[in-house]
Design a protein around this motif. Structure first.
Motif, PDB file in Angstrom:
ATOM      1  N   ILE A   1       0.837  -1.207   0.000  1.00 30.92           N
ATOM      2  CA  ILE A   1       0.000   0.000   0.000  1.00 30.92           C
ATOM      3  C   ILE A   1       0.868   1.252   0.000  1.00 30.92           C
ATOM      4  O   ILE A   1       0.596   2.220  -0.729  1.00 30.92           O
ATOM      5  CB  ILE A   1      -0.958  -0.024   1.208  1.00 30.92           C
ATOM      6  N   ALA A   2       1.939   1.233   0.771  1.00 26.20           N
ATOM      7  CA  ALA A   2       2.821   2.407   0.816  1.00 26.20           C
ATOM      8  C   ALA A   2       3.395   2.707  -0.562  1.00 26.20           C
ATOM      9  O   ALA A   2       3.483   3.863  -0.980  1.00 26.20           O
ATOM     10  CB  ALA A   2       3.938   2.177   1.835  1.00 26.20           C
ATOM     11  N   ARG A   3       3.774   1.645  -1.306  1.00 27.33           N
ATOM     12  CA  ARG A   3       4.330   1.831  -2.647  1.00 27.33           C
ATOM     13  C   ARG A   3       3.314   2.450  -3.601  1.00 27.33           C
ATOM     14  O   ARG A   3       3.676   3.137  -4.547  1.00 27.33           O
ATOM     15  CB  ARG A   3       4.804   0.491  -3.217  1.00 27.33           C
ATOM     16  N   ALA A   4       2.005   2.169  -3.332  1.00 32.87           N
ATOM     17  CA  ALA A   4       0.964   2.708  -4.210  1.00 32.87           C
ATOM     18  C   ALA A   4       0.695   4.189  -3.912  1.00 32.87           C
ATOM     19  O   ALA A   4      -0.040   4.837  -4.649  1.00 32.87           O
ATOM     20  CB  ALA A   4      -0.321   1.895  -4.054  1.00 32.87           C
ATOM     21  N   LYS A   5       1.236   4.700  -2.826  1.00 33.93           N
ATOM     22  CA  LYS A   5       1.072   6.111  -2.434  1.00 33.93           C
ATOM     23  C   LYS A   5      -0.403   6.519  -2.327  1.00 33.93           C
ATOM     24  O   LYS A   5      -0.945   7.224  -3.195  1.00 33.93           O
ATOM     25  CB  LYS A   5       1.787   7.026  -3.432  1.00 33.93           C
ATOM     26  N   PRO A   6      -1.061   6.107  -1.235  1.00 38.86           N
ATOM     27  CA  PRO A   6      -2.468   6.488  -1.046  1.00 38.86           C
ATOM     28  C   PRO A   6      -2.610   8.005  -0.900  1.00 38.86           C
ATOM     29  O   PRO A   6      -1.724   8.660  -0.339  1.00 38.86           O
ATOM     30  CB  PRO A   6      -2.851   5.797   0.267  1.00 38.86           C
ATOM     31  N   THR A   7      -3.704   8.541  -1.426  1.00 43.45           N
ATOM     32  CA  THR A   7      -3.970   9.968  -1.274  1.00 43.45           C
ATOM     33  C   THR A   7      -4.600  10.208   0.100  1.00 43.45           C
ATOM     34  O   THR A   7      -4.920   9.261   0.829  1.00 43.45           O
ATOM     35  CB  THR A   7      -4.951  10.458  -2.350  1.00 43.45           C
ATOM     36  N   ALA A   8      -4.815  11.462   0.427  1.00 47.50           N
ATOM     37  CA  ALA A   8      -5.391  11.810   1.732  1.00 47.50           C
ATOM     38  C   ALA A   8      -6.817  11.311   1.868  1.00 47.50           C
ATOM     39  O   ALA A   8      -7.335  11.141   2.966  1.00 47.50           O
ATOM     40  CB  ALA A   8      -5.344  13.327   1.921  1.00 47.50           C
ATOM     41  N   LYS A   9      -7.473  11.038   0.724  1.00 48.17           N
ATOM     42  CA  LYS A   9      -8.863  10.583   0.769  1.00 48.17           C
ATOM     43  C   LYS A   9      -8.986   9.087   1.083  1.00 48.17           C
ATOM     44  O   LYS A   9     -10.073   8.608   1.375  1.00 48.17           O
ATOM     45  CB  LYS A   9      -9.536  10.853  -0.586  1.00 48.17           C
ATOM     46  N   ALA A  10      -7.894   8.357   0.962  1.00 46.61           N
ATOM     47  CA  ALA A  10      -7.954   6.907   1.175  1.00 46.61           C
ATOM     48  C   ALA A  10      -8.190   6.602   2.647  1.00 46.61           C
ATOM     49  O   ALA A  10      -7.394   6.978   3.506  1.00 46.61           O
ATOM     50  CB  ALA A  10      -6.661   6.264   0.694  1.00 46.61           C
ATOM     51  N   LYS A  11      -9.318   5.938   2.938  1.00 40.02           N
ATOM     52  CA  LYS A  11      -9.632   5.587   4.333  1.00 40.02           C
ATOM     53  C   LYS A  11      -9.789   4.073   4.504  1.00 40.02           C
ATOM     54  O   LYS A  11      -9.659   3.549   5.601  1.00 40.02           O
ATOM     55  CB  LYS A  11     -10.956   6.251   4.758  1.00 40.02           C
ATOM     56  N   TYR A  12     -10.115   3.383   3.426  1.00 38.27           N
ATOM     57  CA  TYR A  12     -10.368   1.941   3.483  1.00 38.27           C
ATOM     58  C   TYR A  12      -9.678   1.255   2.305  1.00 38.27           C
ATOM     59  O   TYR A  12      -9.334   1.912   1.314  1.00 38.27           O
ATOM     60  CB  TYR A  12     -11.869   1.651   3.400  1.00 38.27           C
ATOM     61  N   VAL A  13      -9.513  -0.064   2.443  1.00 38.47           N
ATOM     62  CA  VAL A  13      -8.978  -0.845   1.338  1.00 38.47           C
ATOM     63  C   VAL A  13     -10.022  -1.895   0.965  1.00 38.47           C
ATOM     64  O   VAL A  13     -10.586  -2.564   1.836  1.00 38.47           O
ATOM     65  CB  VAL A  13      -7.662  -1.564   1.721  1.00 38.47           C
ATOM     66  N   ARG A  14     -10.290  -1.982  -0.318  1.00 36.66           N
ATOM     67  CA  ARG A  14     -11.275  -2.941  -0.807  1.00 36.66           C
ATOM     68  C   ARG A  14     -10.544  -3.976  -1.655  1.00 36.66           C
ATOM     69  O   ARG A  14      -9.681  -3.617  -2.470  1.00 36.66           O
ATOM     70  CB  ARG A  14     -12.320  -2.192  -1.637  1.00 36.66           C
ATOM     71  N   PHE A  15     -10.871  -5.257  -1.461  1.00 37.37           N
ATOM     72  CA  PHE A  15     -10.199  -6.351  -2.185  1.00 37.37           C
ATOM     73  C   PHE A  15     -11.219  -7.121  -3.014  1.00 37.37           C
ATOM     74  O   PHE A  15     -12.378  -7.251  -2.605  1.00 37.37           O
ATOM     75  CB  PHE A  15      -9.554  -7.334  -1.209  1.00 37.37           C
ATOM     76  N   GLU A  16     -10.773  -7.642  -4.132  1.00 33.94           N
ATOM     77  CA  GLU A  16     -11.650  -8.439  -4.982  1.00 33.94           C
ATOM     78  C   GLU A  16     -10.967  -9.739  -5.389  1.00 33.94           C
ATOM     79  O   GLU A  16      -9.787  -9.752  -5.739  1.00 33.94           O
ATOM     80  CB  GLU A  16     -11.945  -7.662  -6.270  1.00 33.94           C
ATOM     81  N   THR A  17     -11.761 -10.819  -5.385  1.00 33.79           N
ATOM     82  CA  THR A  17     -11.278 -12.122  -5.867  1.00 33.79           C
ATOM     83  C   THR A  17     -11.549 -12.246  -7.368  1.00 33.79           C
ATOM     84  O   THR A  17     -12.472 -11.623  -7.891  1.00 33.79           O
ATOM     85  CB  THR A  17     -11.998 -13.259  -5.115  1.00 33.79           C
ATOM     86  N   LEU A  18     -10.759 -13.068  -8.012  1.00 36.62           N
ATOM     87  CA  LEU A  18     -10.946 -13.367  -9.430  1.00 36.62           C
ATOM     88  C   LEU A  18     -12.379 -13.841  -9.723  1.00 36.62           C
ATOM     89  O   LEU A  18     -12.978 -14.555  -8.924  1.00 36.62           O
ATOM     90  CB  LEU A  18      -9.970 -14.493  -9.808  1.00 36.62           C
ATOM     91  N   VAL A  19     -12.912 -13.438 -10.874  1.00 38.72           N
ATOM     92  CA  VAL A  19     -14.160 -14.028 -11.379  1.00 38.72           C
ATOM     93  C   VAL A  19     -13.812 -14.761 -12.664  1.00 38.72           C
ATOM     94  O   VAL A  19     -13.368 -14.147 -13.638  1.00 38.72           O
ATOM     95  CB  VAL A  19     -15.224 -12.954 -11.684  1.00 38.72           C
ATOM     96  N   ARG A  20     -13.947 -16.079 -12.652  1.00 41.18           N
ATOM     97  CA  ARG A  20     -13.659 -16.864 -13.846  1.00 41.18           C
ATOM     98  C   ARG A  20     -14.473 -18.158 -13.764  1.00 41.18           C
ATOM     99  O   ARG A  20     -13.942 -19.225 -13.423  1.00 41.18           O
ATOM    100  CB  ARG A  20     -12.151 -17.153 -13.926  1.00 41.18           C
TER     101      ARG A  20
END
Lengths: 212, 270
Positions: B104-123
């Motif tokens: 996450i640190a490498r992605a450089k979150p902006t000040a608006k980032a408060k949560y992280v959302r994850f998604e699993t593959l759909v196949r």
């Protein structure tokens, strides 16, 4: 069509063995360590589903008897009813032993707090009521009321399916199959449908007599 | 005193590693079916190479990242964690992974980032559970964490277990591991990580909001409506010993994470 007495005895013994076989198979899987890391839950779930199979088998006897007029089906009704009860008791025992670890105070608190367990216990009570009155003496003593009491089986079916419905949460595929079988067996009891069953038999007979 | 602290299990008998055989054949991964044995039987069909993850949302440095670039092998750590399933069973599993916070640190979150959302593959062609007409989950499976939970050093992105690559049924090639939360939070086979400003809705919460909350912290005092969470069954168990043990607050990681929830009513925010 009369079936010899010895054949009927053999039939009852065969039904007994078939009803017992799943319990032996699951126990064998546990003994072989092939039931996964949680053998108690394996038994709990399989025996729970087995209870519904036994109930379905019991409820299929009346339509089968009407369809074939073979008295062998009526002859095993009590046996299969008692098997249903035995499976249900085994299912509850698995829950008490392997999920609660025989903590009986917790069994008490879980029974009053969890709706799906209340529903399961009610279904079991219904089976017990029918089981203890399944002997001839009770039939004589209760007379007409005996039939009314044993209509409880329809309530038990509904409660059993509701209990199962509450357990599954993410995929209703398997439950839908069980519900469809239950609904089908009830449908066969609706008078207009039930009347067709003996006629269906006559029709098959006639067609056999007049080939081509 | 050595720099690394040896882990002393509280109960040397029960806190020993769950055998690999059990951890890799007793899984909840509804993309492959609802039975515990379904994932290990069916997940072979899943193609995990090549694999990439989209990092998007409130970030300055987002985009699609190949798995090899996301996880640099030299940074892999082994973490032995208790895994507590919301169904009241638990295991002890040695994971291989890197702290999610690094990614996450490498992605450089902006000040608006408060949560992280994850998604699993759909196949669906490789994940038969997604083809089921009776599935109640609205694919893709989604999960979420508060940003401070995601940045916590105990939270890792796992790529292996027991010193080897993750088996498909355990969430290959990339999964989340959050040891103080119920297992369903640790989303499998991740293809998307989004930094967002609003609290995401996770899949189980969407199906049954009265049973599964957003936080899903392991908490022996807050029961699941259908069963008690006060105890758990440590697996593998046997008919003669169901290995029922008391569940610990935050799955035993309270010293590390309780401060994240100061002032919150954990009965309401379960």
């Amino acid at each position: 069509m009369a079936t010899p007495r010895s054949t009927l005895t053999l039939w009852r013994v065969a039904v007994f063995c078939i009803a017992l076989a799943p319990l032996l198979y699951w126990s064998y899987q546990v003994a072989l360590n092939a039931a996964g890391p949680e053998p108690g839950r394996y038994l709990l779930l399989n025996i729970g589903q087995g209870t519904l199979w036994m109930l379905f088998a019991t409820l299929s006897l009346t339509p089968l008897g009407k369809l074939t007029r073979w008295k062998g089906f009526a002859l095993i009704r009590r046996q299969l009813g008692l098997w249903t009860l035995a499976y249900a008791v085994a299912h509850l025992l698995c829950y008490a032993l392997f999920i609660l670890g025989l903590d009986l105070s917790r069994l008490g608190s879980e029974i009053v707090r969890r709706p799906y367990i209340i529903v399961g216990m009610l279904a079991l009570l219904g089976l017990v009521a029918m089981g203890v009155t399944s002997n001839r003496a009770s039939m004589r003593r209760l007379g007409k009321r005996w039939k009314t009491l044993h209509k409880l089986v329809y309530l038990v079916l509904a409660l059993g399916l509701l209990h199962f419905f509450w357990v599954v949460r993410a995929d209703l595929g398997e439950w839908s199959l069980y519900a469809a079988i239950g609904a089908g067996l009830m449908l066969l009891r609706l008078p207009p449908v039930a009347r067709q069953l003996p006629r269906l038999r006559q029709q098959v007979k006639r067609e056999r007599r007049q080939p081509g | 005193r050595a720099k690394w602290d040896a882990v002393v299990p509280q109960d040397p008998e029960l806190d020993k590693l769950t055998p690999y055989q059990d951890a890799s054949t007793y899984n909840n991964f509804y993309e492959f079916g609802t039975g515990k044995g379904d994932p290990s039987k069916r997940a072979d069909s899943l193609t995990t190479q090549p694999w990439s993850v989209v990092i998007d949302g409130e970030v300055d440095n987002g985009g699609r990242v190949a798995l090899e670039d996301l996880i640099t092998p030299s940074r892999l750590e082994e973490r032995i964690y208790r895994l507590r399933c919301v169904e009241a069973w638990s295991m002890v599993i040695p994971w291989l992974g890197i702290p999610l916070g690094d990614v996450i640190a490498r992605a450089k979150p902006t000040a608006k980032a408060k949560y992280v959302r994850f998604e699993t593959l759909v196949r669906p062609q490789e994940m038969p559970g997604q083809d089921s007409a009776f599935a109640l989950i609205d694919w893709p499976y989604t999960e979420g964490l508060r940003l401070d939970e995601a940045m916590h050093p105990l939270t890792i992105l796992g790529v292996g277990m027991y010193g080897r690559e993750l088996p498909n049924q355990n969430g290959a090639p990339l999964r989340l591991v959050v040891p103080w939360k119920y297992g369903f939070k640790s989303i499998k086979s991740i293809v998307r990580i989004s930094l967002v400003s609003e609290q995401p809705v996770n899949s189980w919460q969407a199906i049954a909001p009265d049973e599964y909350g957003f936080y899903a912290n392991v908490n022996p005092q807050v029961d699941h409506p259908r069963w008690s969470q006060a105890t758990e069954r440590r697996l593998p168990n046997s008919l003669f010993n169901p290995h029922i043990i008391d569940t610990r607050m935050f799955n035993g990681y309270a010293d590390q994470v309780a401060s994240l929830y100061t002032g919150m009513d954990l009965r309401k925010q379960f």
